[in-house]
Scaffold this motif. Structure first.
Motif, short mmCIF file in Angstrom:
data_model
loop_
_atom_site.label_atom_id
_atom_site.label_comp_id
_atom_site.label_asym_id
_atom_site.label_seq_id
_atom_site.Cartn_x
_atom_site.Cartn_y
_atom_site.Cartn_z
N THR A 132 -3.96 11.40 5.92
CA THR A 132 -3.11 10.98 7.18
C THR A 132 -1.58 11.09 6.05
N LYS A 139 0.36 12.18 9.63
CA LYS A 139 1.40 11.71 10.53
C LYS A 139 1.79 9.63 9.87
N SER A 162 13.10 18.86 10.18
CA SER A 162 11.47 19.58 9.27
C SER A 162 12.07 20.39 7.48
N ILE A 187 6.60 20.32 8.08
CA ILE A 187 6.40 19.03 8.45
C ILE A 187 7.67 19.13 9.45
N TYR A 188 7.38 17.54 10.17
CA TYR A 188 8.58 17.69 11.93
C TYR A 188 8.55 15.99 11.65
N SER A 246 10.56 11.77 12.69
CA SER A 246 11.36 11.27 13.62
C SER A 246 12.91 11.81 13.81
N GLN A 278 6.69 12.82 13.04
CA GLN A 278 6.11 12.80 14.20
C GLN A 278 4.67 14.03 13.74
N PHE A 279 4.67 15.15 13.85
CA PHE A 279 3.86 15.86 13.33
C PHE A 279 3.77 17.05 12.26
N TYR A 280 2.60 17.67 11.99
CA TYR A 280 3.20 19.13 11.16
C TYR A 280 1.96 20.23 11.37
N ARG A 281 2.11 21.38 11.36
CA ARG A 281 1.61 22.51 11.60
C ARG A 281 1.15 23.30 10.48
#
Length: 110
Positions: free
Chosen positions: A45, A47, A70, A92-93, A95, A101-104
């Motif tokens: 995990t 996030k 990021s 990875i982004y 806050s 907050q999220f990743y892609r």
């Protein structure tokens, strides 16, 4: 016979291993990451983790691509004659309070 040789020549997916994740190859690449990325994003995990927890898990990032909040890890790169023709990064982004907050997975092709 061709199918068997094709299957044997491919590297299988590997479980995430912090030490292997950080191993650097000859061309400033990370040869194990492309085989571990699926396990990492499926079984860990990300996030909600803090910046410090991410660095502890994945090590220092390669660069900060999109914004101040990021970081990115090179997962795969394919070199042409001189320049890259393909790359895949885990971005990875965070806050403002340094929580993921999220990743892609970001892919680029020439």
């Amino acid at each position: 016979m061709l199918l068997l040789s094709t299957l044997c020549s491919c590297q299988p997916q590997q479980p995430f291993d912090k030490n292997k994740w950080g191993e650097e190859g000859d061309l400033m690449d990370f040869p194990n990451r492309k085989y571990m990325i699926d396990d990492l994003v499926t079984h860990y995990t990300l996030k909600g983790k803090t910046y410090k927890e991410i660095i502890s898990l994945l090590g220092e990032s390669n660069y900060s691509p999109d914004s101040t909040y990021s970081i990115a890890y090179r997962v795969d790169i394919d070199w042409g004659a001189e320049d890259p023709v393909y790359s895949k990064d885990l971005v990875i982004y965070f806050s403002r309070d340094s929580l993921v907050q999220f990743y892609r997975l970001k892919e680029w092709k020439k």
